[in-house]
Design an enzyme around this catalytic site. Structure first.
Site, PDB file in Angstrom:
ATOM      1  N   ARG A  25       0.833  -1.212   0.000  1.00 14.14           N
ATOM      2  CA  ARG A  25       0.000   0.000   0.000  1.00 14.14           C
ATOM      3  C   ARG A  25       0.874   1.270   0.000  1.00 14.14           C
ATOM      4  O   ARG A  25       1.028   1.937  -1.012  1.00 14.14           O
ATOM      5  CB  ARG A  25      -0.953   0.008   1.218  1.00 14.14           C
ATOM      6  CG  ARG A  25      -2.126   0.973   1.079  1.00 14.14           C
ATOM      7  CD  ARG A  25      -1.844   2.449   1.271  1.00 14.14           C
ATOM      8  NE  ARG A  25      -1.286   2.766   2.589  1.00 14.14           N
ATOM      9  CZ  ARG A  25      -0.886   3.983   2.945  1.00 14.14           C
ATOM     10  NH1 ARG A  25      -0.970   5.006   2.093  1.00 14.14           N
ATOM     11  NH2 ARG A  25      -0.366   4.193   4.145  1.00 14.14           N
ATOM     12  N   ASP A  26       1.480   1.565   1.146  1.00 16.24           N
ATOM     13  CA  ASP A  26       2.261   2.806   1.232  1.00 16.24           C
ATOM     14  C   ASP A  26       3.411   2.784   0.233  1.00 16.24           C
ATOM     15  O   ASP A  26       3.772   3.817  -0.340  1.00 16.24           O
ATOM     16  CB  ASP A  26       2.796   2.973   2.656  1.00 16.24           C
ATOM     17  CG  ASP A  26       3.389   4.356   2.898  1.00 16.24           C
ATOM     18  OD1 ASP A  26       2.998   5.288   2.186  1.00 16.24           O
ATOM     19  OD2 ASP A  26       4.232   4.492   3.792  1.00 16.24           O
ATOM     20  N   HIS A  66       5.994   4.297  12.416  1.00 13.45           N
ATOM     21  CA  HIS A  66       6.132   4.244  10.967  1.00 13.45           C
ATOM     22  C   HIS A  66       7.169   5.304  10.603  1.00 13.45           C
ATOM     23  O   HIS A  66       6.901   6.500  10.701  1.00 13.45           O
ATOM     24  CB  HIS A  66       4.758   4.561  10.348  1.00 13.45           C
ATOM     25  CG  HIS A  66       4.721   4.620   8.851  1.00 13.45           C
ATOM     26  ND1 HIS A  66       4.142   3.632   8.101  1.00 13.45           N
ATOM     27  CD2 HIS A  66       5.160   5.546   7.981  1.00 13.45           C
ATOM     28  CE1 HIS A  66       4.233   3.957   6.812  1.00 13.45           C
ATOM     29  NE2 HIS A  66       4.853   5.116   6.713  1.00 13.45           N
ATOM     30  N   HIS A  92      10.152   6.997   7.965  1.00 15.85           N
ATOM     31  CA  HIS A  92      10.702   7.153   6.615  1.00 15.85           C
ATOM     32  C   HIS A  92      12.180   7.493   6.739  1.00 15.85           C
ATOM     33  O   HIS A  92      12.625   8.057   7.741  1.00 15.85           O
ATOM     34  CB  HIS A  92       9.950   8.241   5.837  1.00 15.85           C
ATOM     35  CG  HIS A  92       8.658   7.760   5.271  1.00 15.85           C
ATOM     36  ND1 HIS A  92       8.383   7.723   3.939  1.00 15.85           N
ATOM     37  CD2 HIS A  92       7.559   7.246   5.893  1.00 15.85           C
ATOM     38  CE1 HIS A  92       7.175   7.235   3.739  1.00 15.85           C
ATOM     39  NE2 HIS A  92       6.644   6.936   4.909  1.00 15.85           N
ATOM     40  N   CYS A 152       8.124   9.381  -2.886  1.00 12.66           N
ATOM     41  CA  CYS A 152       7.814   9.782  -4.253  1.00 12.66           C
ATOM     42  C   CYS A 152       9.072   9.647  -5.103  1.00 12.66           C
ATOM     43  O   CYS A 152      10.065  10.323  -4.865  1.00 12.66           O
ATOM     44  CB  CYS A 152       7.319  11.223  -4.278  1.00 12.66           C
ATOM     45  SG  CYS A 152       6.966  11.755  -5.962  1.00 12.66           S
ATOM     46  N   ASN A 183      10.409   4.429   2.673  1.00 15.42           N
ATOM     47  CA  ASN A 183      10.144   3.981   4.021  1.00 15.42           C
ATOM     48  C   ASN A 183      11.384   3.331   4.622  1.00 15.42           C
ATOM     49  O   ASN A 183      12.305   2.922   3.908  1.00 15.42           O
ATOM     50  CB  ASN A 183       9.035   2.920   3.977  1.00 15.42           C
ATOM     51  CG  ASN A 183       7.660   3.519   3.740  1.00 15.42           C
ATOM     52  OD1 ASN A 183       6.991   3.930   4.663  1.00 15.42           O
ATOM     53  ND2 ASN A 183       7.249   3.583   2.471  1.00 15.42           N
TER      54      ASN A 183
END
Lengths: 305, 305
Positions: free
Chosen positions: A13-14, A205, A207, A238, A247
């Site tokens: 997903r992410d 979570h 990055h 992106c 991530n």
């Protein structure tokens, strides 16, 4: 007793949502199958957002129809609101995630709602999800720093976490959406949250935008946290934006765990196959900070040392 | 009171020594000048080893003759033995460093001496350097893991550190030469060493082979350590060996310090110019884990936030 970390894999997903190369349903299923083969037991499978906004995930319902939810892997779906929840429910999702940005401006820019409006939507969605018997996670996005408002006050995050917890969220996920956190900030925010909710109801979570994700993960482990999101190969971010990075890579997190004497249940050698598969799906090179070394032939699984 | 970290920049020696492109004396001086302009105040300038073994550093004496040692920057030279020390002394070096590998096999493979023989050489070299009035650092290489013997027992490292300290070393530098350490191991080894020698007489040298260098630096900071080696752009390692990665990048360490509220005295924006210069000198791309983000235009110095 073994000390264990719990990894929720977010690549499907992410990881995929902003990729310019459209990945087929079969490709996504192969990715998920490969993750499962490597030992992953919790996967953010897709999101039920507008197919116009995120064409990459337009096949969310078809994907869920093809998932085997009986073999010990938990699949979650991100839902933006009640409409998304209804679609996820119809598709058979058992676990859902809602997202609330921690600042006024981020909510306005991202979903054209005030923070209060967005919180209300999240609370209502959580309430409905619980009524439908679903396990429910609530993400707090830009929990450390907002691209518009700068550093986010931890008191705000703590207050919002409590509002989402009170609404019925089974798990709060603190997200460093733009990869701006440092280990000092991680410790400062996670320590009170762990005191409030404990290690089974709290996750992070990260990055890797500034190269701090592994250090932040270590800071979180040191605080006592044991649940993490990560994305195989670091897939995410992106790919067009200079300076944007993906991530926290699952392979980096698993290696950190191994080097720290923690069990992840994930087979790093098999996970490297998943990186290769993910590279073929998105047609670009992937791999976390440890990937070059892991693929050099020098890595030995703990059982072979 | 401000909390400060002290960075010893190793690009001119450890960074360059294995680079296939021969860097001119003028190039090395420009690199050093650029580092000084960015605020670096301690630099490992070169090494007085055999010019046949390390042709890249054959100009060690010429380099030292060109260094201005009166403007507040400390320059050190690595010396393998008394002969190297004599050359360094003649060249005007005020600070020298010796290196002892922590395992039997590494010493045999690297310099064809037993650990005991190598320790004796180091002790004698330190003694002579002290008699010559020089500040003296002693590196303990492969202090966490040896490529031949595997994990190194911390008791061995603690014993060797004491032997070097007793011989007169002003500073002990614990080196993760192959980049195999994890934060748990860093903490386990540095905690007793800091108790023995304190933060002014102890330093660490990390490599980023497994993507753990920033996490290891954070673990060291958490233990109370404040002195670090690092290399601008991550310059170092063997550029030909698959899986080999460079030193902990100075820009990553400075960013970690900034994100942790520590002062380094180094200007990150100027340091990025040094990365570009280093890239032109070695004719390959460089840059630490944070480099892509730092050069994206999103980084703001603390004074501008």
């Amino acid at each position: 007793m073994e000390d264990r970390i719990y990894i929720n894999e977010v690549a499907p997903r992410d990881g995929l949502q902003n990729q310019p190369v459209l990945v087929s349903l079969e490709g996504k299923l192969a990715l998920i199958q490969s993750l499962c083969a490597a030992g992953v037991r919790s996967i953010e499978a897709t999101s039920f957002v507008s197919p116009k906004a995120v064409p990459q995930l337009a096949d969310a319902a078809e994907l869920f129809a093809r998932l085997d939810q009986t073999h010990g892997v938990a699949y979650s779906a991100l839902v933006p609101n009640q409409k998304g929840l209804e679609r996820a429910h119809q598709a058979g999702a058992r676990e859902i995630a809602v997202v609330l940005s921690a600042t006024e401006t981020m909510n306005l820019r991202n979903i054209n709602m005030s923070l209060t409006q967005a919180l209300t939507v999240c609370q209502e969605t959580i309430g409905l999800a619980k009524a439908l018997g679903k396990r429910t996670k609530a993400y707090l996005a830009v929990a450390f720093e907002c691209p518009f408002e700068g550093v986010v006050d931890s008191a705000t995050v703590i207050r919002l976490a409590e509002a989402l917890h009170s609404a019925g969220a089974d798990e709060i996920v603190i997200a460093d959406t733009i990869g701006a956190a440092g280990p000092t900030g991680v410790r400062a925010l996670l320590t009170p949250l762990l005191a409030n909710y404990g290690r089974t109801a709290l996750s992070v979570h990260f990055h890797d935008t500034r190269g701090m994700a592994v250090a932040n993960a270590w800071a979180a482990l040191e605080c006592g946290l044991r649940k993490f999101d990560s994305s195989v190969g670091g897939l995410g971010g992106c790919p067009f934006a200079p300076g944007a990075a993906g991530n926290l890579a699952t392979e980096d997190l698993v290696l950190l765990a191994e080097q720290s004497g923690l069990v992840s249940g994930i087979d790093l050698v098999k996970l490297l196959d998943t990186v290769v598969l993910a590279e073929s799906l998105v047609q670009r090179p992937l791999g976390g900070r440890s990937y070059r070394w892991l693929t050099s032939g020098k890595y030995k699984p703990a059982s072979m040392r």
